[in-house]
Write a protein that holds these residues in place. Sequence first.
Motif, PDB file in Angstrom:
ATOM      1  N   GLN A 132       0.772  -1.351   0.349  1.00 18.77           N
ATOM      2  CA  GLN A 132       0.113   0.075   0.191  1.00 18.77           C
ATOM      3  C   GLN A 132       0.822   1.614  -0.301  1.00 18.77           C
ATOM      4  N   ASN A 133       1.747   1.500   0.407  1.00 22.20           N
ATOM      5  CA  ASN A 133       2.836   2.239   1.401  1.00 22.20           C
ATOM      6  C   ASN A 133       3.436   2.924  -0.479  1.00 22.20           C
ATOM      7  N   ALA A 134       3.866   1.606  -0.676  1.00 22.81           N
ATOM      8  CA  ALA A 134       4.369   1.181  -2.450  1.00 22.81           C
ATOM      9  C   ALA A 134       3.675   2.145  -3.107  1.00 22.81           C
ATOM     10  N   LEU A 135       2.324   1.384  -3.597  1.00 26.21           N
ATOM     11  CA  LEU A 135       1.540   2.004  -3.954  1.00 26.21           C
ATOM     12  C   LEU A 135       1.009   3.574  -4.739  1.00 26.21           C
ATOM     13  N   ILE A 136       1.054   4.573  -3.167  1.00 26.77           N
ATOM     14  CA  ILE A 136       0.887   5.660  -2.338  1.00 26.77           C
ATOM     15  C   ILE A 136       2.289   6.796  -3.385  1.00 26.77           C
ATOM     16  N   ARG A 137       3.258   6.091  -2.912  1.00 23.27           N
ATOM     17  CA  ARG A 137       4.595   6.552  -2.919  1.00 23.27           C
ATOM     18  C   ARG A 137       5.200   6.241  -4.590  1.00 23.27           C
ATOM     19  N   LEU A 138       4.030   4.603  -5.223  1.00 26.44           N
ATOM     20  CA  LEU A 138       4.846   5.639  -6.804  1.00 26.44           C
ATOM     21  C   LEU A 138       3.813   6.416  -7.332  1.00 26.44           C
ATOM     22  N   ARG A 139       2.284   6.181  -7.292  1.00 26.82           N
ATOM     23  CA  ARG A 139       2.026   7.260  -7.537  1.00 26.82           C
ATOM     24  C   ARG A 139       1.715   9.361  -7.415  1.00 26.82           C
ATOM     25  N   THR A 186       3.755  -1.900 -13.274  1.00 29.22           N
ATOM     26  CA  THR A 186       4.148  -1.574 -11.957  1.00 29.22           C
ATOM     27  C   THR A 186       2.698  -1.293 -10.836  1.00 29.22           C
ATOM     28  N   GLU A 187       2.158  -0.468 -11.248  1.00 29.24           N
ATOM     29  CA  GLU A 187       1.101   0.070 -10.526  1.00 29.24           C
ATOM     30  C   GLU A 187       0.149  -1.145 -10.894  1.00 29.24           C
ATOM     31  N   GLU A 188      -0.108  -1.965 -12.081  1.00 34.01           N
ATOM     32  CA  GLU A 188      -1.163  -2.672 -12.055  1.00 34.01           C
ATOM     33  C   GLU A 188      -0.551  -4.050 -11.323  1.00 34.01           C
ATOM     34  N   ALA A 189       0.915  -4.506 -11.313  1.00 35.60           N
ATOM     35  CA  ALA A 189       0.653  -5.515 -10.395  1.00 35.60           C
ATOM     36  C   ALA A 189       0.352  -5.364  -9.003  1.00 35.60           C
ATOM     37  N   LEU A 190       1.367  -3.777  -8.590  1.00 36.33           N
ATOM     38  CA  LEU A 190       0.984  -4.225  -6.565  1.00 36.33           C
ATOM     39  C   LEU A 190      -0.621  -3.977  -6.350  1.00 36.33           C
ATOM     40  N   GLN A 212      -2.555  -5.376  -8.213  1.00 34.88           N
ATOM     41  CA  GLN A 212      -3.379  -6.342  -8.252  1.00 34.88           C
ATOM     42  C   GLN A 212      -3.128  -7.569  -7.017  1.00 34.88           C
ATOM     43  N   SER A 213      -1.497  -7.170  -6.567  1.00 36.24           N
ATOM     44  CA  SER A 213      -1.480  -8.035  -5.331  1.00 36.24           C
ATOM     45  C   SER A 213      -2.325  -7.833  -3.944  1.00 36.24           C
ATOM     46  N   LEU A 214      -2.527  -6.749  -3.978  1.00 32.11           N
ATOM     47  CA  LEU A 214      -4.109  -5.453  -2.777  1.00 32.11           C
ATOM     48  C   LEU A 214      -4.869  -6.270  -3.371  1.00 32.11           C
ATOM     49  N   ALA A 215      -5.187  -6.763  -4.361  1.00 28.64           N
ATOM     50  CA  ALA A 215      -5.926  -7.299  -4.614  1.00 28.64           C
ATOM     51  C   ALA A 215      -6.597  -8.518  -3.838  1.00 28.64           C
ATOM     52  N   PHE A 216      -5.601  -9.294  -4.020  1.00 24.82           N
ATOM     53  CA  PHE A 216      -5.377 -11.361  -4.062  1.00 24.82           C
ATOM     54  C   PHE A 216      -4.880 -11.112  -2.859  1.00 24.82           C
ATOM     55  N   GLY A 217      -4.729  -9.899  -1.879  1.00 27.71           N
ATOM     56  CA  GLY A 217      -3.547 -11.286  -0.307  1.00 27.71           C
ATOM     57  C   GLY A 217      -3.100 -10.188  -0.259  1.00 27.71           C
TER      58      GLY A 217
END
Length: 125
Positions: free
Chosen positions: A32-39, A112-116, A118-123
Amino acid sequence: MNLHEQQYFNFLLAMAVDRFSERIVQRNEGIQNALIRLRTNPQGDGVWLNEFVDAFFREALLDNPAGACLILQALAKQNLTVPSSIFEHTTVGEVLQAMAKQTFAALLLQKTEEALEQSLAFGGD
């Protein structure tokens, strides 16, 4: 582009997404933190997108005109916003490399956004 070149490019992109996402998740203490910072700031602390792309190109032996052409050929249909600073380079090879890195970085960011996500969506955390 030949099929074997496209397959090689797809392999490189998948490897880059895997390595980049793993690094930013570790640096930012979670998906979650990685996705926020990436965006928020892909060039900011804990992400450093362009630095990663520079290192990845060196490691994958793409930091030369032939490597740049492989990347540009694979991404020929991608849109590219060319800053005027890209033409301040002294050689055609340097301009090709700058365009390849910029285009690859934009696609890497998206994937990378898509991968992150997807990771969040699947646990993921």
